[in-house]
Scaffold this motif. Structure first.
Motif, mmCIF file in Angstrom:
data_model
loop_
_atom_site.group_PDB
_atom_site.id
_atom_site.type_symbol
_atom_site.label_atom_id
_atom_site.label_comp_id
_atom_site.label_asym_id
_atom_site.label_seq_id
_atom_site.Cartn_x
_atom_site.Cartn_y
_atom_site.Cartn_z
ATOM 1 N N ASN A 22 27.862 65.067 20.470
ATOM 2 C CA ASN A 22 26.477 65.280 20.860
ATOM 3 C C ASN A 22 25.604 64.042 22.184
ATOM 4 O OD1 ASN A 22 26.716 65.662 17.960
ATOM 5 N ND2 ASN A 22 27.798 64.411 17.265
ATOM 6 N N ARG A 23 26.504 63.827 22.603
ATOM 7 C CA ARG A 23 26.239 62.512 23.984
ATOM 8 C C ARG A 23 25.463 63.320 25.127
ATOM 9 N NH1 ARG A 23 28.314 61.724 28.466
ATOM 10 N NH2 ARG A 23 27.827 59.269 29.913
ATOM 11 N N GLU A 24 26.422 65.026 25.186
ATOM 12 C CA GLU A 24 25.427 65.169 25.610
ATOM 13 C C GLU A 24 24.855 66.034 25.408
ATOM 14 O OE1 GLU A 24 28.325 67.630 29.481
ATOM 15 O OE2 GLU A 24 28.296 68.940 26.979
ATOM 16 N N VAL A 25 24.516 66.198 24.561
ATOM 17 C CA VAL A 25 23.324 66.873 23.787
ATOM 18 C C VAL A 25 21.996 66.109 24.198
ATOM 19 C CG1 VAL A 25 22.030 67.620 21.754
ATOM 20 C CG2 VAL A 25 24.491 68.470 22.279
ATOM 21 N N ASN A 26 22.742 64.905 24.069
ATOM 22 C CA ASN A 26 21.342 63.546 23.963
ATOM 23 C C ASN A 26 20.928 63.481 25.460
ATOM 24 O OD1 ASN A 26 19.575 61.249 23.547
ATOM 25 N ND2 ASN A 26 21.274 59.952 23.886
ATOM 26 N N ASN B 247 18.736 66.341 25.801
ATOM 27 C CA ASN B 247 17.838 66.354 25.422
ATOM 28 C C ASN B 247 16.308 65.381 26.002
ATOM 29 O OD1 ASN B 247 17.661 68.524 23.573
ATOM 30 N ND2 ASN B 247 18.807 67.068 21.922
ATOM 31 N N ARG B 248 17.134 64.134 26.048
ATOM 32 C CA ARG B 248 16.283 63.262 27.017
ATOM 33 C C ARG B 248 15.505 63.739 28.752
ATOM 34 N NH1 ARG B 248 20.783 59.115 27.883
ATOM 35 N NH2 ARG B 248 19.857 58.080 29.233
ATOM 36 N N ALA C 12 18.513 60.483 32.575
ATOM 37 C CA ALA C 12 19.602 61.357 32.521
ATOM 38 C C ALA C 12 19.583 62.719 33.058
ATOM 39 C CB ALA C 12 18.822 61.954 30.788
#
Length: 198
Positions: A4-8, A11-12, A20
């Motif tokens: 989830n951190r990498e996806v976030n 997305n940023r 990011a």
């Protein structure tokens, strides 16, 4: 798959957050350098290729939009860029197989080992693992390292090695491991299992 951190972070970046992008670079550049170092002995060529990969991402953020596995995407992009550079340097057309001519993984490139064991033990283990890997073909070494060091799935390995399907990649890894004697195989698997648990 990405956490989830990498996806976030992606997305940023897709929404214009350049910090990011810098974070993505910092988190992956060392591993890319380690993988790329096994493909080419020319550090300047490798640095240029890594910069080209990240410049392309910066220039066209949408390339990350549908990425399911960022590490795989970056590895494939780097390998393709290195092949393009080599083709350009040699002024002749050649297949991607040329990249396998020197796949020369060294256990010293895996930074987690520095915290896994003491320096003297690390050097001895490094020597033993390198001897094991040198028994394999360059293609087998790359497949084994992609699977056990970089935690790639067989379909991703197949794609990176220009193989027809994941079964072919699985067979390649299996044949590579069969080349190793039983006692050395146990050491080999134990080491890579330990690395992947870090």
């Amino acid at each position: 798959m990405m956490d989830n951190r990498e996806v976030n972070i992606i997305n940023r970046f897709l929404h214009g957050d350049h910090e990011a992008y810098s974070l993505l670079y910092r988190e992956h550049v060392q591993e890319l350098f380690s993988y790329g170092k096994a493909l080419t002995g020319n550090d300047e060529r490798l640095k240029d290729a890594i910069q080209d990969v990240f410049y392309k991402i910066l220039s066209n953020p949408s390339t990350l939009k549908d990425v399911q596995n960022l590490k795989y995407f970056l590895f494939k992009s780097l390998k393709n860029r290195l092949i393009d550079i080599l083709k350009s340097e040699m002024h002749q057309s050649q297949s991607g197989e040329a990249a396998y001519e020197r796949f020369d993984f060294t256990i010293n490139d895996v930074t987690v080992l520095d915290s896994l064991i003491e320096e003297e033990e690390r050097l001895e283990l490094s020597r033993k693992i390198k001897l094991l890997l040198n028994r394999l073909t360059a293609r087998q070494r790359e497949a084994v390292c992609l699977r056990y060091i970089y935690d790639m799935e067989y379909d991703e390995i197949a794609d990176l090695l220009n193989m027809s399907n994941s079964k072919s990649a699985r067979n390649l890894v299996s044949r590579a491991l069969e080349h190793l004697r039983k006692d050395e195989l146990e050491l080999f698997i134990l080491l890579f299992y330990s690395i992947n648990q870090m």
